[in-house]
Design an enzyme around this catalytic site. Structure first.
Site, PDB file in Angstrom:
ATOM      1  N   GLY A   1      62.579 -76.906 -33.883  1.00 29.96           N
ATOM      2  CA  GLY A   1      62.436 -75.816 -34.841  1.00 29.96           C
ATOM      3  C   GLY A   1      62.421 -74.455 -34.173  1.00 29.96           C
TER       4      GLY A   1
ATOM      5  N   GLY B   1      63.288 -73.633 -30.987  1.00 32.48           N
ATOM      6  CA  GLY B   1      64.477 -73.367 -30.181  1.00 32.48           C
ATOM      7  C   GLY B   1      65.661 -72.932 -31.024  1.00 32.48           C
TER       8      GLY B   1
ATOM      9  N   SER C   1      65.431 -83.715 -32.600  1.00 35.00           N
ATOM     10  CA  SER C   1      64.204 -83.220 -31.967  1.00 35.00           C
ATOM     11  C   SER C   1      62.998 -83.654 -32.771  1.00 35.00           C
ATOM     12  CB  SER C   1      64.227 -81.697 -31.901  1.00 35.00           C
ATOM     13  OG  SER C   1      65.431 -81.265 -31.331  1.00 35.00           O
TER      14      SER C   1
ATOM     15  N   PHE D   1      45.564 -77.310 -48.679  1.00 34.39           N
ATOM     16  CA  PHE D   1      45.608 -78.163 -47.493  1.00 34.39           C
ATOM     17  C   PHE D   1      45.159 -77.395 -46.277  1.00 34.39           C
ATOM     18  CE2 PHE D   1      46.626 -81.670 -45.033  1.00 34.39           C
ATOM     19  CZ  PHE D   1      47.480 -81.350 -43.991  1.00 34.39           C
TER      20      PHE D   1
ATOM     21  N   ASP E   1      58.618 -80.999 -20.683  1.00 32.38           N
ATOM     22  CA  ASP E   1      59.526 -80.513 -19.638  1.00 32.38           C
ATOM     23  C   ASP E   1      59.345 -79.021 -19.383  1.00 32.38           C
ATOM     24  OD1 ASP E   1      61.998 -82.621 -21.159  1.00 32.38           O
ATOM     25  OD2 ASP E   1      60.647 -83.069 -19.498  1.00 32.38           O
TER      26      ASP E   1
ATOM     27  N   HIS F   1      43.640 -88.053 -33.462  1.00 35.19           N
ATOM     28  CA  HIS F   1      43.341 -88.598 -34.789  1.00 35.19           C
ATOM     29  C   HIS F   1      42.755 -89.980 -34.560  1.00 35.19           C
ATOM     30  CE1 HIS F   1      44.034 -90.350 -38.777  1.00 35.19           C
ATOM     31  NE2 HIS F   1      43.982 -89.106 -39.199  1.00 35.19           N
TER      32      HIS F   1
ATOM     33  N   ARG G   1      36.219 -86.837 -38.335  1.00 38.27           N
ATOM     34  CA  ARG G   1      37.206 -87.451 -37.444  1.00 38.27           C
ATOM     35  C   ARG G   1      36.746 -87.556 -36.008  1.00 38.27           C
ATOM     36  NH1 ARG G   1      41.097 -84.654 -40.564  1.00 38.27           N
ATOM     37  NH2 ARG G   1      40.846 -82.805 -39.298  1.00 38.27           N
TER      38      ARG G   1
ATOM     39  N   HIS H   1      48.034 -86.263 -31.261  1.00 40.31           N
ATOM     40  CA  HIS H   1      48.970 -85.798 -32.276  1.00 40.31           C
ATOM     41  C   HIS H   1      49.620 -84.470 -31.916  1.00 40.31           C
ATOM     42  CE1 HIS H   1      50.656 -85.481 -36.218  1.00 40.31           C
ATOM     43  NE2 HIS H   1      50.043 -84.348 -36.453  1.00 40.31           N
TER      44      HIS H   1
ATOM     45  N   GLU I   1      55.706 -75.477 -29.795  1.00 39.99           N
ATOM     46  CA  GLU I   1      54.569 -76.236 -29.284  1.00 39.99           C
ATOM     47  C   GLU I   1      54.440 -76.078 -27.781  1.00 39.99           C
ATOM     48  OE1 GLU I   1      54.543 -80.299 -30.624  1.00 39.99           O
ATOM     49  OE2 GLU I   1      52.750 -80.784 -29.472  1.00 39.99           O
TER      50      GLU I   1
ATOM     51  N   ARG J   1      44.001 -76.958 -33.976  1.00 41.93           N
ATOM     52  CA  ARG J   1      45.083 -76.504 -34.842  1.00 41.93           C
ATOM     53  C   ARG J   1      44.756 -76.870 -36.283  1.00 41.93           C
ATOM     54  NH1 ARG J   1      49.616 -79.207 -37.258  1.00 41.93           N
ATOM     55  NH2 ARG J   1      48.421 -81.069 -36.809  1.00 41.93           N
TER      56      ARG J   1
ATOM     57  N   SER K   1      51.473 -75.456 -37.718  1.00 44.31           N
ATOM     58  CA  SER K   1      52.368 -75.573 -36.558  1.00 44.31           C
ATOM     59  C   SER K   1      53.821 -75.303 -36.930  1.00 44.31           C
ATOM     60  CB  SER K   1      52.227 -76.922 -35.876  1.00 44.31           C
ATOM     61  OG  SER K   1      52.429 -77.946 -36.792  1.00 44.31           O
TER      62      SER K   1
END
Lengths: 100, 737
Positions: B144, B146, B171, B246, B348, B369, B413, B480, B513, B524, B529
């Site tokens: 996304g 890049g 990707s 959310f 990388d 998670h 969590r 995650h 990311e 986050r 994201s």
């Protein structure tokens, strides 16, 4: 060159074999059907020729699409199918959590 | 007579035994027979031309014995191919116009990019001929962020190359099914300053408030821009974008109740985002170098001058010289045994930056998670526990009752993750390795499961192979998201922290990311994201457009630049130690999962650090099996393992040093946040702790690639927003929901 010729002939032979095999199996089923008519008829092999004969079974997706793609409760158009994904506090789809 | 044979999978594998590796992509063979003798053979590897005949779009598709040397003339290639063809087929190819031979576009497989810039040089090594390219900007990674950066740059007129080891639509962004947050105000009165407050609070005050200000202010414009690109968001009755509640979003700075800010595209927001961006990027003249593995940055005098990459398709080395390099390579979930990321999420970009001597920021903040399926890595929703599912250990005991007597399985969590990890550590895990626990749902009526959680039986069967109405699902805490990465400022420029100030590294940018502009801080929030990707991808493109012009002269680069990367490649290609890549990788993953996962205490982390250092040393003893250079996946996996190791050692050492609990980094021995003031009490009369005695600071980690030694430094959090009049900063407070 000879290798390619060999492989060409191999694949040709394989084609012939599979075609021959199909005719044999259908022949068998036809011959045997008289004897086993009281049991379940032997299933025909799904041949490429008969592919479109049977009506294709539509795989039922667990998440049903809303009529007109409009969610009746929230009136959202083009939204996620099935129950509200954020109802448990995370983004859930088909039991998988994809964001939280 | 021409006999066309399309090779089916079975025969293809047979033929692989006979053909050289460059022909392994063989799709169909045309054999010209005359009286049983083969007069000629032509073969095709995808893509086909319009006429369906054998045509090579570029020299890179030719096998070595067919190439005419480094010629850029495609007609030469057709001449070479036509030598094989008998006269009848030759007439057919002659009828094909030259334009078709050229191919409709040169964008995928063109080895030379813009033809006039391509040269083959022998300066690095005669065994590895290097192709040099010159561009105005190079983007590494086509997810996304890049793609957004690449076409933003192309739109601004820059000659851009996008280097990616995967096809852009493969990707990992494509797996993001959640939504994207933006304060559009379609469902109720909304203000981006409230979104700003929520994000700062969610980051546990470790996020840089200027970057968060930038992101939340740009969010509505970014979402509207995506929608204008054609992304089919879901709509309300009036036709406005539908937003749902959310991800910890509130109104009026936390006091106004739940905010509805999350926009989505049916069930597949990330997939749709990636395809929209890819489709849009094809409008511009970006050169895509697909399936090129970026090895290293070309740095000279602390300035980034480009990237050196390995073309996986034919094994050639390519140097991309550019004034501006953007890193958008994604996260590094694969350092852990259980993660939701693809096998290609190997950090990388972080590793390239580390090898260049630059720091990485906040790598210890990894989001977990509790219930991820063992082996597959997919997450099981908390709704399972909400509907009555329970977690059980090897003794069949509902162990959550001991850790959270009131909330039991419905505890938060992090409590659940830590309890599961403690059970596994104490030996009550299930399975042959005793390394996971069970989530039991078969005590619930199947009808209830089917109505409340439709699709869960399908998910459990596909990913865990269990029938959810009879057997429990194997689960364990799963990684995650990585909040940390390459440190940048709010404009997307990579920075280092020297002499008490942020210093920009010229020529290097990062987004997505892989970057840490620190909008996520220590934790986050959901649906932020995807927003981060588009906003900072665009920010990188805008910053480059502001500061540079297209067609600027490139600064000179040493002819031997990139030599060490090629030497490393050569060493790995002929590695002949005793440990396989997969063994070392599994060791690393198991160690990280056991020691640097959810349950972190001093002794466990220290033990993990020592083990990781030992595993890092075993990297000298690797053994690879494939000695070829064309599509050598063994070599690429080993390069990825090197990158993963660099990320892993930084993660675990940073976690060991950080003696507090903040956001996703929760320690048993230091359960509280340690800030400069104690924010649980009134600030009056409190003395401000000096910088080295509190932990509200970013970790900057450096690694010496040869020894694996990690050095840590710290950088203060940026507490002021971009415009104090417009959007006041949020002073730290205790984070409670």
């Amino acid at each position: 060159m000879s290798l390619l010729r060999f492989s060409a002939s191999v694949s040709r032979r394989l084609l012939w074999k599979s075609a021959a095999g199909e005719s044999v199996s259908t022949g068998c089923s036809r011959a045997a059907s008289g004897a086993v008519s009281d049991k379940e008829p032997l299933k025909k092999a799904k041949t490429p020729q008969g592919r479109f004969d049977l009506p294709e079974e539509k795989s039922k997706d667990v998440l049903e699409k809303f009529p007109d793609d409009v969610n009746p409760v929230t009136k959202e158009k083009g939204g996620p199918r099935g129950p509200e994904p954020t109802r448990y506090g995370d983004w859930e789809r088909k039991g998988r959590c994809v964001d939280f | 007579m021409v006999l066309w044979l399309t090779l089916k999978e079975k025969s293809r594998s047979l033929i692989h035994l006979f053909l050289p590796p460059s022909l392994h992509n063989l799709y169909a063979v045309a054999v010209n027979l005359h009286r049983g003798k083969i007069l000629g053979v032509t073969y095709t590897i995808p893509p086909f031309s319009e006429s369906g005949m054998v045509l090579y779009n570029s020299i890179s598709e030719h096998p070595p014995w067919l190439r005419n040397g480094p010629s850029t003339d495609n007609m030469a290639s057709v001449r070479a191919a036509s030598r094989l063809l008998p006269k009848r087929i030759l007439s057919k190819t002659k009828a094909v116009p030259a334009a078709a031979v050229h191919g409709s576009r040169n964008f995928h497989f063109s080895i030379y990019g813009k033809k006039k810039n391509a040269q083959v040089s022998n300066d690095i090594s005669t065994q590895y001929p290097v192709v040099d390219h010159e561009f105005d900007a190079v983007v590494v990674g086509a997810g996304g962020a890049g793609l957004r950066a690449a076409f933003g740059l192309s739109e601004a007129g820059f000659n851009t190359a996008c280097i990616t080891k995967l096809f852009p639509t493969r990707s990992h962004t494509v797996a993001a099914q959640g939504g994207i947050n933006a304060a559009l105000g379609n469902m109720e009165e909304d203000d981006w300053r409230w979104h700003f407050y929520d994000t700062v609070k969610g980051s546990d005050w470790l996020g840089d408030q200027d970057a968060i200000h930038y992101m939340t202010e740009q969010a509505p414009a970014a979402v509207v821009e995506l929608e204008n690109f054609g992304m089919p968001f879901s709509r309300t009755e009036d036709g406005k974008i539908y937003q749902r509640a959310f991800g910890g979003q509130s109104l009026k700075y936390g006091k106004g109740g739940q905010a509805h800010r999350c926009c989505c595209v049916a069930d597949r927001t990330g997939h749709s985002l990636l395809h929209t961006l890819y489709g849009r990027s094809l409008r511009y003249d970006t050169s895509y170098f697909v399936e090129y593995f970026a090895l290293d940055l070309l740095m000279e005098n602390g300035e980034c001058k480009g990237v050196i990459a390995l073309c996986m398709e034919d094994g050639s080395i390519h140097r991309f010289r550019a004034q501006n390099t953007v890193i958008a390579t994604g996260g590094y979930g694969r350092t852990f045994f259980s993660c939701t990321s693809a096998h290609t999420s190997t950090g990388d970009g972080n590793a390239m930056v580390t090898r260049a001597g630059l720091p990485c920021q906040d790598l210890e903040f990894v989001q977990f998670h509790p219930t991820g399926i063992y082996g597959a890595g997919c997450l099981i929703t908390e709704g399972c526990r909400g509907e009555g599912g329970i977690l059980i250990n090897s003794e069949g005991e509902r162990f959550m009752e001991r850790y959270a007597p009131n909330a039991k399985d419905l505890a938060s969590r992090d409590v659940v993750s830590r309890s599961m990890t403690i059970e596994i550590r104490e030996g009550r895990g299930v399975g042959p390795d005793k390394d996971h626990v069970y989530l039991q749902l078969h005590h619930l009526p199947p009808q209830q499961l089917a109505t409340r959680l439709p699709g869960i039986s399908e998910t459990a069967m596909i990913f865990a192979g269990v029938d959810v109405t009879k057997e429990p699902i194997p689960v364990l805490p799963t990684v995650h998201y990585n909040m940390g990465g390459v440190p940048t400022n709010y404009k997307g420029q990579v920075i280092t922290y020297t002499d008490g100030a942020d210093k920009v590294v010229p020529g290097l940018y990062a987004c997505g990311e892989a970057a840490c502009a620190s909008v996520h801080g220590a934790n986050r929030l959901g649906a932020n994201s995807l927003l981060d990707l588009v906003v900072f991808g665009r920010a990188c493109a805008l910053t480059i457009a502001e500061e540079h012009k297209p067609g600027e002269k490139l600064s000179p680069l040493k002819p031997t630049a990139g030599e060490e990367s090629v030497a490393n490649l050569d060493k790995l290609r002929f590695a002949n130690g005793s440990l396989r890549t997969s063994e070392v990788r599994l060791n690393m993953q198991k160690t990280m999962q056991a020691h640097a996962a959810v349950f972190r205490t001093g002794s466990v982390l220290k033990e993990g650090c020592d083990k990781m250092d030992a595993i890092y040393q075993t990297m000298d003893d690797l053994k690879t099996f494939d000695r070829g250079i064309v599509w050598n996946t063994d070599l690429v996996e080993t390069l990825e393992l090197q990158n993963l190791m660099l990320n892993a050692v930084q993660t675990i050492h940073s976690a060991e040093q950080r003696k507090e609990s903040r956001g996703a980094h929760a320690r048993e021995d230091f359960k509280d946040r340690v800030d400069e003031f104690d924010y649980s009490k009134p600030l009056q009369g409190q003395e401000k702790k000096p910088f080295d005695q509190h932990w509200r600071k970013h970790t900057m980690s450096y690694v010496d690639p040869k020894t694996g030694k990690v050095t840590l430094e710290y950088r203060p959090v940026i507490d002021h927003s971009l415009d104090e009049q417009d959007c006041a900063r949020v002073p730290p407070a205790i984070r409670s929901y």
